[in-house]
Write an enzyme that holds these catalytic residues in place. Sequence first.
Site, PDB file in Angstrom:
ATOM      1  N   HIS A  10       0.850  -1.182   0.000  1.00 16.49           N
ATOM      2  CA  HIS A  10       0.000   0.000   0.000  1.00 16.49           C
ATOM      3  C   HIS A  10       0.898   1.249   0.000  1.00 16.49           C
ATOM      4  O   HIS A  10       2.001   1.217   0.544  1.00 16.49           O
ATOM      5  CB  HIS A  10      -0.862  -0.034   1.258  1.00 16.49           C
ATOM      6  CG  HIS A  10      -1.899   1.040   1.338  1.00 16.49           C
ATOM      7  ND1 HIS A  10      -1.622   2.294   1.807  1.00 16.49           N
ATOM      8  CD2 HIS A  10      -3.208   1.041   1.006  1.00 16.49           C
ATOM      9  CE1 HIS A  10      -2.730   3.024   1.774  1.00 16.49           C
ATOM     10  NE2 HIS A  10      -3.703   2.287   1.294  1.00 16.49           N
ATOM     11  N   ASP A  29       3.081  -4.292   8.208  1.00 11.20           N
ATOM     12  CA  ASP A  29       1.861  -3.517   8.000  1.00 11.20           C
ATOM     13  C   ASP A  29       0.694  -4.489   8.180  1.00 11.20           C
ATOM     14  O   ASP A  29       0.435  -5.339   7.330  1.00 11.20           O
ATOM     15  CB  ASP A  29       1.889  -2.923   6.586  1.00 11.20           C
ATOM     16  CG  ASP A  29       0.566  -2.286   6.185  1.00 11.20           C
ATOM     17  OD1 ASP A  29      -0.375  -2.297   6.995  1.00 11.20           O
ATOM     18  OD2 ASP A  29       0.490  -1.784   5.054  1.00 11.20           O
ATOM     19  N   GLN A  64      -4.445  -5.073   6.900  1.00 11.80           N
ATOM     20  CA  GLN A  64      -5.406  -6.040   6.354  1.00 11.80           C
ATOM     21  C   GLN A  64      -5.347  -7.392   7.057  1.00 11.80           C
ATOM     22  O   GLN A  64      -6.107  -8.293   6.702  1.00 11.80           O
ATOM     23  CB  GLN A  64      -5.152  -6.246   4.847  1.00 11.80           C
ATOM     24  CG  GLN A  64      -5.306  -5.006   3.994  1.00 11.80           C
ATOM     25  CD  GLN A  64      -6.748  -4.506   3.903  1.00 11.80           C
ATOM     26  OE1 GLN A  64      -7.701  -5.188   4.306  1.00 11.80           O
ATOM     27  NE2 GLN A  64      -6.919  -3.305   3.391  1.00 11.80           N
ATOM     28  N   LYS A 119     -10.491  -0.392  10.165  1.00 12.81           N
ATOM     29  CA  LYS A 119     -10.603  -1.566   9.302  1.00 12.81           C
ATOM     30  C   LYS A 119     -10.903  -2.811  10.124  1.00 12.81           C
ATOM     31  O   LYS A 119     -11.070  -3.895   9.571  1.00 12.81           O
ATOM     32  CB  LYS A 119      -9.303  -1.778   8.517  1.00 12.81           C
ATOM     33  CG  LYS A 119      -9.027  -0.710   7.455  1.00 12.81           C
ATOM     34  CD  LYS A 119      -7.839  -1.111   6.613  1.00 12.81           C
ATOM     35  CE  LYS A 119      -7.183   0.067   5.916  1.00 12.81           C
ATOM     36  NZ  LYS A 119      -7.918   0.510   4.730  1.00 12.81           N
ATOM     37  N   CYS A 128      -4.543   2.025  -4.239  1.00 18.17           N
ATOM     38  CA  CYS A 128      -3.380   2.621  -3.584  1.00 18.17           C
ATOM     39  C   CYS A 128      -2.118   1.783  -3.733  1.00 18.17           C
ATOM     40  O   CYS A 128      -1.151   1.986  -3.015  1.00 18.17           O
ATOM     41  CB  CYS A 128      -3.621   2.880  -2.096  1.00 18.17           C
ATOM     42  SG  CYS A 128      -4.942   4.038  -1.801  1.00 18.17           S
TER      43      CYS A 128
HETATM   44  C1  LIG Z   1      -2.264  -2.818   3.462  1.00 14.49           C
HETATM   45  C2  LIG Z   1      -2.637  -1.445   3.926  1.00 14.49           C
HETATM   46  N1  LIG Z   1      -1.745  -0.701   4.592  1.00 14.49           N
HETATM   47  C3  LIG Z   1      -2.037   0.528   5.036  1.00 14.49           C
HETATM   48  C4  LIG Z   1      -3.263   1.091   4.832  1.00 14.49           C
HETATM   49  C5  LIG Z   1      -3.514   2.478   5.329  1.00 14.49           C
HETATM   50  O1  LIG Z   1      -4.498   2.510   6.305  1.00 14.49           O
HETATM   51  P1  LIG Z   1      -5.105   3.887   6.825  1.00 14.49           P
HETATM   52  O2  LIG Z   1      -5.609   4.599   5.609  1.00 14.49           O
HETATM   53  O3  LIG Z   1      -6.197   3.482   7.742  1.00 14.49           O
HETATM   54  O4  LIG Z   1      -4.021   4.633   7.506  1.00 14.49           O
HETATM   55  C6  LIG Z   1      -4.226   0.366   4.148  1.00 14.49           C
HETATM   56  C7  LIG Z   1      -5.549   0.959   3.880  1.00 14.49           C
HETATM   57  O5  LIG Z   1      -6.142   0.769   2.831  1.00 14.49           O
HETATM   58  C8  LIG Z   1      -3.914  -0.939   3.688  1.00 14.49           C
HETATM   59  O6  LIG Z   1      -4.812  -1.677   3.030  1.00 14.49           O
END
Ligand SMILES: Cc1ncc(COP(=O)(O)O)c(C=O)c1O
Lengths: 142, 397
Positions: free
Chosen positions: B111, B188, B191, B214, B352
Site C-alpha cells: 500500500h 503492515d 489487512q 478496518k 493505492c
Molecule cells: C495494506 C494497507 N496498509 C495501510 C493502509 C492504510 O491505512 P489507513 O488509511 O487506515 O491509515 C491500508 C488501507 O487501505 C492498507 O490496506
Amino acid sequence: MDPEIKREIIMEHYQNPIHKHHVDDDSYDMVNTANSSCIDNLNIYIKFEGDVIKDIAFEGEACAISISSTSIMIENLIGKTREEALNIIDNFENMINEKDYEEEVLGNAIVYSDIYKQNSRKSCAFLPYRGLREALTNKGLN
Amino acid sequence: MNREDFPMLDEDIIYLDNGATSLKPKCVIDKMIEYYSKYSANAHRGDYDISYKVDSEYEGTREKVAKFLNADSDEIIFTSGATDSLNMIATGFFGPLIEAGDEILITTSEHASNVLPWFRLQNKYGAVVKYIPLDSNYHVTLDNVKKMVTPNTKVIALAQITNVIGDLRPIKEICKFAHENNIFVVVDGAQSVPHQKVDVKDLDCDFLAFSAHKMYGPTGLGILYGKRELLESLEPVNLGGGMNESFDSPSEILLKELPTRLEAGTPPIAGVIAFGQTIDYLNKLGMDKINERELYLRKYLVDKLIKIPYIDIINLEADSGIVSFNVEGIFSQDVAFYLNKYKVCVRAGNHCAKILKNATKVTNSLRVSLAFYNTESEIDTLVELLANKDKILKEML
Ligand SMILES: Cc1ncc(COP(=O)(O)O)c(C=O)c1O
C-alpha cells in the site's frame, strides 16, 4: 434527446472511439489528464495549424464515460479555433454543472446533459475538456 | 454471522468493501456515545472524577490491545491510523538510523503508506528501496527474501496481508531469517489484524502497524506496536502537550516515558475508549472463527466467479477475504457503477498500490473484500449481477 439514443451514442463512442491511438509526432502537443479520485488517465495529442485545431488524438485507460466523452469532444473540436474551442469547453462545463449553456455549440456532447444526476460521473465526462483547456491555455503541456 | 450486531446492515446495501473500512458493531458505537454523553473530558489531565474515568477507560483499551496482540501495554502506541504508524516508524525510528547505501526491502504490492515513507528515506538520506520479487501468484516467498538480502539490508517492510492480492506473507519465517542477519522487520497489519490472530511475540516482528477502522473500530485511530527497546529510540515526530515532563529552554526538554512520549496532543479519546469494546467483541467471536468464516466465504465466491468465462480473477490463491478481478473488456469503474445501481458496494481502481501494475500488468481491478458478517446470499446477488455481461454493458452508464 431520448435517453435510449443518448445511451447508444455514448456506447458507440466508447466501443469505437475516434482517433484513439498513440501519436509519435513532434508537431503535436501532448497533455495528460487524470482523475485523482478514480483511475482514468488519458494522454491527449493536439496539432494546431495557426490558430486552428487541425487534429486531436488520445490514448490511455478510462471508464466508458471518459472515453466516449473524449471521442465526442474530438469529433466536435477538430477544425475549431482556440477561441471557439474554449467556448465549447465553457459551455460543456456549464451543462454538467446545471448552469445555462448554448446547446448548439456542443454537438453530440449534449448526451451528457443528465450526467449531473450522477455526481461521481461528472468528473469523468469533463476529464478530456479539462485536459484540453490546459493545452489551449498552454498550461501543463509536455 | 452476527449480522444483528451491525446497525449498518439494516441499510439496504450489500457492503463488500471491508478492506477500505469495516462496519462497526453497535457496542462500539454505543461506547462512543457513552463517552460523549457521560464523561466527555480530556485524558491525562484528570483532577476530577470524569477525567479519571477517561484515563482508566483509555488505559484500559491499551491493556486490551496489548493482550490481544500478546504485547506489553507500554509497547502499544495510539496513532491516527496505520499510515501514521508507518510514518512514525520510518521517519522516527529509521530516519536517524539510516545511512546512505542502506537497503530497504519492500514489494510492489505494498500500500502507498508502506512505500512512500520509505521513498522519503531514499530521497532524504540516500537509502535504497528495493523490491522483493513476487512469485507467479504475486506471493512473497522466504527464498525470494533471502535472494534480495545483502550486507546493506537494514529493514524489511511488508504487509502481512496485502490489500489487492490478499496474500498472507510468511512473516514469522522472514523475521527469523532477518534477525539472524541483523535486519529489522516492519509489518503492515492493516489487512491482517482485523481478520486473523496476530501474536507479535510469536511472529517476533519489530514493529506492527494497523488501523482501528478496518477492524470494526472507530475511524481516526491506529496502533503502533514496537518492541520496547526499539520504541525507546523512536524519535517522536510530534512534540507538544502530554508527552513532555518539563521544558525550560530548547536544550532542557525532558520527555515522558513510553508510551505517552509518542502520543503528543489530545488523542482520539472517544475512538480509543470505544476500541476497547471492539477488542472485547472480537475476543468473544474468536479471531480463528472470523478467519475461518471469511476464508469459507472467499472460496464460496471464487468457486462461482470462476465459472463466469469473461471474469479474470487476479488472485486465485489468497489466504484472506480479498478477491480482485476484472470483467473482460469492461473498465473496472464502469462495473462498480453498475453494481452500485443495485446497491452493491465494491471498490474499483488501483487500490493505492500504484506500483503493483508493473508486476501484474493489470492497472486496475474490482476488489471484493469480505468480512465475517457477509453472507452467501449477498455473494449470490453479486455473482448473479456479474453473470450477465449484456446487462452490465446496458446498465453501466
Ligand atoms: C495494506 C494497507 N496498509 C495501510 C493502509 C492504510 O491505512 P489507513 O488509511 O487506515 O491509515 C491500508 C488501507 O487501505 C492498507 O490496506
